[in-house]
Motif scaffolding. Structure first.
Motif, short mmCIF file in Angstrom:
data_model
loop_
_atom_site.label_atom_id
_atom_site.label_comp_id
_atom_site.label_asym_id
_atom_site.label_seq_id
_atom_site.Cartn_x
_atom_site.Cartn_y
_atom_site.Cartn_z
N GLU A 503 0.95 -1.08 0.12
CA GLU A 503 -0.02 0.08 0.16
C GLU A 503 0.75 1.19 -0.04
O GLU A 503 0.60 1.95 -0.79
CB GLU A 503 -0.80 -0.09 1.18
CG GLU A 503 -2.17 -1.17 1.11
CD GLU A 503 -2.88 -1.16 2.56
OE1 GLU A 503 -2.47 -0.42 3.28
OE2 GLU A 503 -4.03 -1.85 2.32
N VAL A 506 2.21 1.60 -3.24
CA VAL A 506 1.24 2.13 -4.37
C VAL A 506 0.91 3.76 -4.16
O VAL A 506 0.68 4.53 -5.07
CB VAL A 506 -0.07 1.43 -4.13
CG1 VAL A 506 -1.22 2.15 -4.89
CG2 VAL A 506 0.13 -0.14 -4.54
N LYS A 507 0.79 4.14 -2.77
CA LYS A 507 0.81 5.25 -2.56
C LYS A 507 1.98 6.41 -3.03
O LYS A 507 1.65 7.47 -3.57
CB LYS A 507 0.28 5.52 -0.99
CG LYS A 507 0.21 7.07 -0.64
CD LYS A 507 0.05 7.14 1.14
CE LYS A 507 -0.26 8.52 1.14
NZ LYS A 507 -0.62 8.85 2.67
N LYS A 509 3.75 5.47 -5.55
CA LYS A 509 3.64 5.57 -7.07
C LYS A 509 2.59 6.76 -7.81
O LYS A 509 2.65 7.43 -8.59
CB LYS A 509 3.43 4.17 -7.43
CG LYS A 509 3.12 4.08 -8.96
CD LYS A 509 4.59 4.26 -9.60
CE LYS A 509 4.30 3.80 -11.11
NZ LYS A 509 5.95 4.09 -11.72
N GLN A 510 1.40 6.48 -6.75
CA GLN A 510 0.31 7.69 -7.03
C GLN A 510 0.82 9.15 -7.01
O GLN A 510 0.58 9.98 -7.76
CB GLN A 510 -0.80 7.38 -6.14
CG GLN A 510 -1.44 6.03 -6.55
CD GLN A 510 -2.77 5.67 -5.57
OE1 GLN A 510 -2.66 6.28 -4.54
NE2 GLN A 510 -3.71 4.81 -6.10
N GLU A 511 1.61 9.30 -5.73
CA GLU A 511 2.12 10.52 -5.91
C GLU A 511 3.00 10.86 -6.91
O GLU A 511 2.94 12.06 -7.31
CB GLU A 511 2.91 10.89 -4.26
CG GLU A 511 1.98 10.68 -3.25
CD GLU A 511 1.02 11.70 -3.08
OE1 GLU A 511 1.49 13.16 -3.51
OE2 GLU A 511 -0.20 11.61 -2.55
N LEU A 513 3.03 9.71 -9.92
CA LEU A 513 2.40 10.14 -11.04
C LEU A 513 1.42 11.58 -10.90
O LEU A 513 1.37 11.84 -12.19
CB LEU A 513 1.13 8.98 -11.07
CG LEU A 513 1.67 7.39 -11.82
CD1 LEU A 513 0.51 6.50 -11.65
CD2 LEU A 513 2.33 7.52 -13.01
N LYS A 514 1.14 11.84 -10.15
CA LYS A 514 0.51 13.08 -9.82
C LYS A 514 1.34 14.12 -10.20
O LYS A 514 1.11 15.14 -10.90
CB LYS A 514 -0.03 13.36 -8.38
CG LYS A 514 -1.05 14.56 -8.23
CD LYS A 514 -1.24 14.75 -6.48
CE LYS A 514 -2.23 15.84 -6.49
NZ LYS A 514 -2.80 15.98 -5.14
N PRO A 581 -4.75 6.01 -18.28
CA PRO A 581 -5.16 5.46 -16.95
C PRO A 581 -5.01 3.81 -16.90
O PRO A 581 -4.84 3.36 -15.68
CB PRO A 581 -6.75 5.76 -16.76
CG PRO A 581 -6.63 6.88 -17.71
CD PRO A 581 -6.02 6.78 -19.08
N GLU A 584 -1.34 3.11 -16.28
CA GLU A 584 -0.88 3.28 -14.86
C GLU A 584 -1.66 2.36 -13.93
O GLU A 584 -0.59 1.61 -13.10
CB GLU A 584 -1.74 4.62 -14.47
CG GLU A 584 -1.28 5.92 -15.01
CD GLU A 584 -2.07 7.23 -14.62
OE1 GLU A 584 -2.57 7.12 -13.44
OE2 GLU A 584 -2.06 8.17 -15.31
N GLU A 585 -2.48 1.80 -14.04
CA GLU A 585 -3.15 0.61 -13.30
C GLU A 585 -2.16 -0.65 -13.41
O GLU A 585 -2.17 -1.39 -12.44
CB GLU A 585 -4.63 0.37 -13.51
CG GLU A 585 -5.26 -0.57 -12.69
CD GLU A 585 -5.50 -0.24 -11.35
OE1 GLU A 585 -5.42 -1.12 -10.45
OE2 GLU A 585 -5.38 1.15 -11.20
N LEU A 588 0.77 -0.26 -11.29
CA LEU A 588 0.59 -0.42 -9.91
C LEU A 588 0.24 -1.81 -9.68
O LEU A 588 1.03 -2.30 -8.57
CB LEU A 588 -0.69 0.39 -9.40
CG LEU A 588 -0.63 1.77 -9.33
CD1 LEU A 588 -1.92 2.47 -9.03
CD2 LEU A 588 0.47 2.30 -8.47
#
Length: 881
Positions: A503, A506-507, A509-511, A513-514, A581, A584-585, A588
């Motif tokens: 987790e 993933v978090k 990675k999301q940051e 990507l943002k 998108p 991106e998934e 992840l």
């Protein structure tokens, strides 16, 4: 499974071979006052031939024991006192006649060889019991194996030979009446037997434990169809060396269930209960009064478990069912395990050995401790050496006893268990490391599975702490390879760890990507702005068609470049777009670790070797090279985790049995040329022969002794197979368990190739090109191992072809000696001139280690890369290296 245990009790520090006080680690333990060694006893060992069998000496011949050894000079005179009086042939003859008359196992009318053997053995046992009991009294305040070995250790061979001559028999004929004890098979049994002999000879107060197999492995016969198996009958006429201890028995439980009692403790209740009854066999040292004990367990049920009502109603099978289930545990060594029933029986054998032996060990410890038992002292008084993985269950069993029965905390019990237990590894093949079905073990030993699961869980936490959470891929790999339970659920804490770590990944990675999206937007806006400016510039600098002025033309060129730049900017703008998108998934998902769920298609297994390493304080191989392989390959991850656990213990063979007693002519030569019999106890003395290596007199004597031994094998081969071989041919032997990886097939294929080449030659060419050779095979193929039995059949078929070919004569013979055991080995080994060891791993480990016991071999042939020869000098002439 010839599960045997060696154990020792001592309140003093024994001496090492060098004469210094032996540290506990010298025997693979950190605390050496009381040592128990689990292993296999026998190795196709005969009682008569077993390395540690019987020995008691006259006072005049007693070897001195150093004052800081387990038996001091004072003890030699007082503690272990009452050694044998001076014997002469007349008094021995009277003793034999007494036993023939008053302890009869035969009818009184005749004094034939079987009766002579039993009476002779009982007279030797009488003498031995004096030292047996004295050793027991000294070590425990501690309690007593077989004919030629015993008489040899007593140094009474000549005297007993004279006594039997008075009674109309000769010693060798009487000794041949003793069957080989069916207590073990192969290298493990050889090791354990020789270990017992060595421990007794060095005055270590060791005890051995094993199962009293009624029918052993099997007696091998060779027919036109190959190997056939017949039950062993070694106990059929009784065993004069053993003493049954009806007062020493322990309960052993199977099946049942585990419940939590009102006292907060786990209780293992219900199930099947049997009794293990002790049979003691004396194990003597050489030239010492120390006589230690081998305790064998036989299994039965109490009389009340006989169903009298069922019997009287005619259901005899049901009435006897409980007794039959108990007795079959000790029927057969290595029962077939292709069926579930066979696997259950093997696991019952292993647990019976461990449970009964540990109960006996603990009872003795408590008795010695009196009213104040200090369990922290247990590892200082007891050490359990597990000879391979068959006694692994002693780890969870000791934990069960300490926690459930003695009331210790888990932490206290685990600390004691780890300090008590050590493990000897015997295989470098990963696929050969023992595993048990968790489902089967759960059914048979439910409480032990609970304990193993908890040990596994704690070890997993240890691995996590060691490797950390930085690289989940490496951590997951180590967990998969090192944990005790294979294909089993991971603890919730570990699953949660990986989940939280995932987790976090993933978090992050999301940051990331943002941030990438925001950066891309900025770049896109800048490019749009630049493109707009370029378009304005192009429009303001458009050139009319009629313009011909040079300056204007130059401006037009610049405008053209601006247009091109504008087009590039527009292209770049088109390429810059929002990330997909879906992609991106996918990124992840790719970060997610492998599933921690067991594979439903694969069985859940208990890795016994991993449990041994985790549960013990020491791990050793049986030769220096082997121990290095254990560290570098077999248990490399464990070695990196606990380098202090790993050590070497070179396990050779006893020179008493394998030279002194089975090769007397060679022994006399060695004694003559070294000047004494010191080499029997100190094999380093054999190096003194080096200076005589080129002496023609020594070589002549050596050849004469070799020929005498070869003549014995000529007679053996003719008796067992009907083939007549020449003693002038080279004896080329390969004797060991028949198995694909031991490469008997490679050997016999090489013989077939040699035979075909010989057939292509004339008679004169054959005589010039080939040395006469007798290729001798021996060994048993496991009863259900089809491919191994096919190899036996192939060897015998090749032998039938070659041996009946008149073109071969004495140039080539192929012989398979049926029912290879210690008795046969004691004839073959002194006669052999080339010993084949062509298993890669075996050679890799042992060829130069001395562990094969080749003191009587003239040369070893090892194969490192197929059939490359690796010659070795006779160990009496040490290698120049």
């Amino acid at each position: 499974m010839s599960h045997s245990t060696l154990a020792s009790l001592s309140t003093t520090t024994p001496l090492s071979r060098s004469g210094r006080a032996a540290r506990p680690s010298d025997l693979g333990s950190r605390s050496a006052h009381l040592k128990f060694f689990f292993g296999r006893i026998g190795g196709s060992r005969s009682r008569r031939l077993s390395p540690g069998t019987l020995s008691v000496n006259c006072v005049a011949s007693d070897r001195e024991v150093k004052s800081d050894g387990p038996v001091s000079d004072d003890v030699a005179g007082e503690g272990i006192s009452g050694a044998l009086p001076t014997y002469d042939s007349q008094s021995i003859a009277s003793s034999i006649k007494y036993h023939a008359e008053f302890t009869p196992s035969f009818s009184p009318e005749r004094f034939e060889l079987p009766k002579a053997y039993v009476a002779t053995a009982e007279s030797v046992r009488d003498a031995l019991i004096i030292n047996w009991n004295a050793t027991y009294d000294y070590y425990d305040k501690m309690n007593g194996r077989a004919l030629l070995n015993a008489i040899g250790n007593l140094e009474l061979t000549g005297t007993y030979a004279d006594a039997l001559k008075r009674l109309g028999h000769n010693l060798e004929s009487v000794a041949r009446q003793e069957p080989d004890a069916a207590l073990g098979n192969g290298g493990l049994g050889r090791l354990a037997s020789c270990f017992l002999d060595s421990l007794a000879t060095l005055n270590y107060p060791a005890w051995g434990y094993g199962l009293r197999y009624k029918h052993g492995l099997f007696r091998q016969t060779i027919t036109k169809d190959g190997q056939e198996e017949v039950a062993e009958s070694w106990l059929e006429m009784g065993n004069p060396w053993e003493i049954v201890r009806h007062d020493i028995s322990y309960p052993v439980k199977f099946y049942g269930k585990v419940v939590l009692g009102s006292d907060g403790k786990k209780h293992w209740i219900g199930g099947e209960n049997i009794m293990a009854v002790a049979y003691d066999v004396p194990i003597p040292g050489y030239k010492t009064k120390s006589t230690i004990n081998l305790r064998l367990w036989s299994t039965k049920v109490p009389a009340q478990d006989f169903d009298l009502r069922a019997f009287n109603s005619g259901d005899h099978a049901k009435a006897y069912e409980a007794q039959a289930n108990a007795e079959k545990i000790c029927y057969i060594l290595y029962p077939g395990d292709d069926s579930v029933e066979g696997k259950i029986l093997r696991l019952k054998q292993q647990y019976t050995l461990c449970s009964a032996s540990l109960q006996d060990i603990i009872a003795r410890f408590e008795r010695r401790s009196g009213s104040s038992v200090n369990w922290e002292e247990f590892p200082n008084k007891v050490a359990v050496q597990m000879n391979d993985t068959h006694p692994t269950l002693c780890i969870p069993e000791l934990m069960r006893v300490l926690v459930d029965l003695k009331g210790l905390s888990w932490e206290e019990a685990w600390n004691i268990t780890q300090r008590t237990v050590a493990y000897t590894n015997h295989t470098v093949l990963p696929e050969a490391l023992e595993k048990w079905s968790l489902e089967l073990m759960q059914k048979l030993l439910p409480r032990h599975v609970e304990i193993i699961e908890k040990i596994d869980e704690e070890f997993i936490q240890k691995i996590v702490l060691e490797y950390g959470e930085a690289d989940l891929e490496i951590l997951q790999q180590k967990l998969t390879e090192m944990r005790i339970l294979d294909n089993f659920d991971y603890p919730a804490s570990v699953v949660e760890l990986f989940k939280s770590k995932y987790e976090a990944i993933v978090k992050a990675k999301q940051e990331e990507l943002k941030k990438q999206k925001e950066e891309l937007k900025k770049q896109k806006a800048l490019l749009k702005e630049k493109a707009a400016k370029q378009k304005v510039l192009v429009k303001s600098m458009e050139i009319p068609a009629e313009t011909t002025d040079a300056a204007e033309v130059a401006e037009t060129a610049e405008a053209t470049e601006a247009v091109e730049a504008s087009e590039v900017a527009e292209d770049a703008e088109k390429e810059i777009s929002e990330p997909d998108p879906d992609e991106e998934e996918e990124d992840l998902v790719a970060e997610e670790p492998p599933s921690f769920k067991p594979d439903p298609k694969l069985p859940k297994m208990v890795r016994m070797a991993n449990l041994c390493v985790v549960g013990g304080h020491a791990v050793n191989g049986v030769a220096e090279i082997h121990s290095e392989i254990v560290k570098d390959e077999v248990f490399n991850d464990f070695y990196k985790l606990w380098p202090e656990k790993f050590q070497n213990k070179t396990n050779g063979v006893t020179p008493r049995r394998w030279i002194r007693f089975c090769n007397p002519d060679l022994s006399d030569i060695i004694t003559k040329w070294t000047g004494s019999e010191d080499w029997v106890l100190n094999t380093e003395k054999l190096a003194e022969l080096r200076k005589f290596a080129d002496n023609e007199d020594l070589q002549t004597e050596w050849k004469i002794a070799k020929r005498k031994n070869k003549m014995k094998v000529v007679s053996l081969i003719q008796e067992r197979t009907g083939y007549v071989v020449s003693p002038d041919a080279m004896f080329d032997i390969q004797v060991k368990r028949i198995h694909e990886y031991k490469r008997q097939l490679l050997n016999i294929l090489g013989i077939v190739y040699r035979y075909k080449k010989m057939k292509e030659m004339t008679a004169e060419e054959r005589k010039t090109a080939f040395v006469p050779r007798v290729c001798i095979f021996g060994g048993k193929a496991f009863a259900t191992y089809v491919q191994a039995k096919r190899i036996v059949k192939f060897i015998t078929d090749v032998g039938a072809t070659v041996n009946h070919d008149p073109d071969m004569g004495d140039l080539l013979k192929v012989v398979f000696v049926p029912d290879y055991n210690v008795s046969v080995a004691e004839l073959l080994i002194p006669a052999s001139e080339l010993s084949q060891h062509i298993r890669f791993e075996e050679v890799k480990k042992f060829v130069r280690s001395g562990v094969f016991g080749n003191q009587s071999y003239d040369e070893l042939l090892g194969s490192l890369e197929g059939n490359e020869g690796a010659p070795r000098m006779n160990p009496q002439f040490p290698d120049p290296e």
